[in-house]
Design an enzyme around this catalytic site. Structure first.
Site, short mmCIF file in Angstrom:
data_model
loop_
_atom_site.label_atom_id
_atom_site.label_comp_id
_atom_site.label_asym_id
_atom_site.label_seq_id
_atom_site.Cartn_x
_atom_site.Cartn_y
_atom_site.Cartn_z
N ARG A 207 20.63 27.93 -6.15
CA ARG A 207 19.30 27.91 -6.12
C ARG A 207 18.60 28.46 -7.34
O ARG A 207 18.77 29.64 -8.02
CB ARG A 207 18.79 29.01 -5.02
CG ARG A 207 17.23 28.83 -4.36
CD ARG A 207 17.12 27.83 -3.82
NE ARG A 207 15.88 27.98 -2.85
CZ ARG A 207 15.30 26.83 -2.43
NH1 ARG A 207 15.72 25.67 -2.63
NH2 ARG A 207 14.17 27.00 -1.65
N THR B 170 14.60 15.30 -1.58
CA THR B 170 15.63 16.29 -1.86
C THR B 170 16.87 15.37 -2.15
O THR B 170 16.82 14.24 -1.85
CB THR B 170 15.88 17.45 -0.86
OG1 THR B 170 14.86 18.42 -1.04
CG2 THR B 170 17.14 18.21 -1.29
N THR C 222 18.02 20.03 -5.07
CA THR C 222 16.60 19.69 -5.12
C THR C 222 15.89 19.80 -6.35
O THR C 222 16.10 20.76 -7.06
CB THR C 222 15.87 19.94 -3.99
OG1 THR C 222 14.64 19.63 -3.76
CG2 THR C 222 15.82 21.55 -3.90
N ASN D 18 12.78 20.04 -5.40
CA ASN D 18 11.65 20.31 -4.08
C ASN D 18 10.69 19.08 -3.88
O ASN D 18 11.24 18.11 -3.24
CB ASN D 18 10.87 21.64 -4.43
CG ASN D 18 10.02 22.02 -3.30
OD1 ASN D 18 10.55 21.46 -1.93
ND2 ASN D 18 9.15 23.12 -3.12
N SER E 91 15.17 28.50 1.48
CA SER E 91 15.39 27.21 1.71
C SER E 91 15.73 26.72 2.89
O SER E 91 16.17 27.81 3.85
CB SER E 91 16.44 26.83 0.56
OG SER E 91 16.76 25.40 0.65
N GLY F 33 14.73 16.50 3.34
CA GLY F 33 13.91 16.42 4.30
C GLY F 33 13.17 17.78 4.69
O GLY F 33 12.70 17.92 5.57
O1 DON Z 1 14.76 24.17 -0.16
C1 DON Z 1 14.01 23.45 0.47
O2 DON Z 1 14.02 23.84 1.93
C2 DON Z 1 13.07 22.49 0.08
N1 DON Z 1 12.64 22.99 -1.56
C3 DON Z 1 13.75 21.21 0.06
C4 DON Z 1 12.93 20.00 -0.04
C5 DON Z 1 13.05 18.92 0.36
O3 DON Z 1 14.17 18.70 0.96
C6 DON Z 1 12.37 17.79 -0.18
N2 DON Z 1 12.43 16.66 0.34
N3 DON Z 1 13.37 15.95 0.64
#
Ligand code: DON
Length: 573
Positions: free
Chosen positions: A107, A383, A401, A403, A454, A475
């Site tokens: 991360r 993501t 991701t 983000n 996250s 998602g």
């Molecule tokens: O880590 C997370 O929870 C978010 N940054 C994830 C972002 C995400 O899943 C965006 N779209 N699909």
């Protein structure tokens, strides 16, 4: 000629041979992606056919699931630039052939100059857009170190070989799919707002079949191939990132980059009936929340009530409400905040959490834990997840991701890649929602060097001591509930995996106090029953996009991508 020279010539020859064998010819691969596949030995499911193909080619060449994952991830940074990345981060859950489960957390981290009030004005209000767009939204990227460490620990084939397909895809270019063309067109104004031209992504009217060539990215990948982590965190690439930061008031420094280290962590584990859940610990909330959800519903006869029975949806939504309330209050980076992992998973605590559950009436979120909300989901869910199993019995579940789509939209000029906007996953101000409508508190406050919380939930599920399912999704906040529901569709409602993934989903995240449902997902009659219990419903086009693999009874693998992403692709052999 001294012996070592013979050796050097021989190994160079061997490497060249490998590299030429594993070239992936992008032009030859059709974009007709395949949503479902069977394999007797191995399986790869990813968000893009070219990425799947790279993963498969590595498996067929004798690589294991970790090798295939590493190769696939670098390829994805090229062919799926809206989320695949080297400028972002992710989580990998590994279960080795001998049953050892481990995770690597790569991360992003808040830069050293970050502080808890960095997105607030003098009055203490959030400055809109600062944590999502532009240079200040970026955390220190973790992907390259994470992939390199995973390979060092568990890889079989040489790293140089694994990154080579990505270099070629970037150098030669590849024809983009309709979905990619749509995304690129949608974000042109954002790209122009924070980037100089020329830029390979800035172009009027992208169309399916246009070739996207990324020569700068190919050069960066070649530096990583040659120098390993120093090819990204030091030298030319690091300079390029820092230069980019200076141009746009960003704060990532050379020191932030050189100090970045991915972290090996023990997974969170829990039991649901005869299944063992192995998932990502904090700084993801995914694993903990998933296990909490399963334990909260375990005592109830959902098998008898049935799929999408109002009682089942009500129960699951109420469990979701409670798990997300815990997420908001208690979860954050364990290296900075004492997350009460054991307490949150304790049987007595879970039982207590459901004490005020009423089988026919929605609990008010405001009665569960105080907090304000006005959350909205502003962007679609971007993501990316891949699930991989190999013929040796290793399994990898990986979610990565930037983000948002193309992260903070800043493309590092001399590096050729987008930077994340992961800083928005921190709680910029207690009780104020981020782009996913999630609220947070002290546990997820911004601090230098800290990782943002996250929802990514890369998960491996065992049954009878063997891998039963590898699952995960993009998602945003809806990832956790999607993994929860798809697994139960199989485990409790006996659905074949394809149906389980396809089935419409619902989502409650405590705040805002409503159940999100997918368009046309629940019948009007069912919606009325839920409303009569006191639930508010709100429709979205679609939620998280699952990629899963299941072991079938005959021991073979079923891989399934999700129709929700036209490019999802599953292949096995
Ligand atoms: O880590 C997370 O929870 C978010 N940054 C994830 C972002 C995400 O899943 C965006 N779209 N699909």
């Amino acid at each position: 000629m001294p012996k070592f020279k013979y050796y050097a010539i021989f190994s160079t020859f061997l490497l060249l041979f490998f590299l030429s064998t594993f070239q992936v010819d992008a032009q030859k691969i059709p974009y007709t992606s395949q949503k479902s596949a069977k394999g007797t030995s191995a399986m790869v499911v990813s968000p893009h056919p070219l990425a799947t193909e790279v993963g498969l080619s590595i498996l067929k060449a004798g690589g294991n699931a970790i090798d295939a994952t590493v190769a696939l991830q670098f390829a994805q940074a090229v062919v799926y630039p809206r989320a695949g990345n080297i400028g972002g981060g992710g989580f990998m859950v590994i279960r080795t052939k001998d049953g050892k489960a481990i995770t690597i957390d790569y991360r992003e981290k808040a830069p050293a100059k970050a502080n808890r009030n960095m997105y607030l004005d003098e009055k203490g209000d959030i400055i809109p857009g600062l944590s999502t767009k532009g240079h200040l939204a970026a955390g220190v990227p973790g992907t390259v170190d994470g992939l390199i460490q995973a390979h060092e620990q568990y890889g079989k084939l040489p790293f140089t070989q694994l990154i080579q397909p990505a270099i070629e895809l970037a150098q030669k270019g590849y024809p983009i799919s309709q979905t990619e063309a749509d995304r690129l067109n949608r974000f042109q104004d954002d790209f122009k707002a924070v980037n100089d031209e020329p830029n390979p992504f800035i172009k009027a009217n992208w169309q399916e079949g246009d070739v996207l060539q990324q020569t700068k990215l190919a050069e960066t990948l070649a530096r990583i191939q040659k120098k390993g982590r120093a090819g990204f965190y030091k030298g030319k690439t690091a300079k390029a990132i820092v230069r980019e930061m200076k141009e746009g008031n960003g704060i990532i420094s050379r020191r932030d980059l050189s100090k970045y280290k991915a972290q090996w962590r023990d997974p969170v584990e829990g039991q649901y009936k005869s299944y063992k859940i192995i998932s990502m610990p904090p700084p993801s909330s995914g694993g903990l929340a998933l296990i909490q959800l399963l334990k909260m519903v375990e005592p109830y006869p959902i098998e008898q009530w049935g799929f999408h029975d109002p009682r089942t949806i009500h129960l699951m939504a109420e469990a979701e409400r409670r798990a997300y309330a815990d997420r908001s209050q208690h979860l954050g980076d364990m290296d900075f905040y004492p997350v009460p992992v054991d307490s949150l998973l304790a049987a007595t605590y879970i039982k207590d959490r459901m004490k005020d559950f009423s089988p026919d009436k929605a609990t008010l979120s405001s009665d569960i834990l105080a907090g304000e909300f006005q959350g909205v989901m502003k962007e679609s869910f971007e993501t990316t997840h891949s699930s991989i199993v190999d013929a040796e019995g290793n399994a990898v579940s990986l979610t990565t991701t930037l983000n948002s789509n193309f992260g903070c939209k800043v493309w590092v000029d001399e590096g050729g890649f987008f930077l994340n906007n992961e800083m928005d996953d921190f709680s910029s101000k207690p009780g104020v929602p981020n782009q996913f409508g999630l609220v947070g508190a002290e546990a997820n406050a911004i601090a230098a060097g800290k990782r943002m919380l996250s929802s990514m939930t890369p998960t491996i599920i065992e049954k009878d001591g063997e891998v039963f399912m590898v699952i995960g999704a993009p998602g945003g906040s809806t990832i956790i509930t999607a993994v929860f529901q798809v697994f139960l569709n199989v485990a409790a409602f006996d659905m074949p995996l394809e149906k389980a993934v396809e089935a419409s989903r619902f989502h409650h995240q405590w705040l805002p106090d409503r159940i999100l449902i997918e368009k046309d997902g629940l019948s009007k009659a069912l919606q009325e029953k839920l409303k009569a219990m006191g639930h508010q419903l709100s429709e979205v086009n679609y939620m998280a996009v699952i990629k899963a693999i299941q072991r079938l009874q005959d021991g073979s693998w079923q891989g399934v991508g999700d129709e929700r992403n036209p490019d999802d692709d599953a292949r096995g052999y």
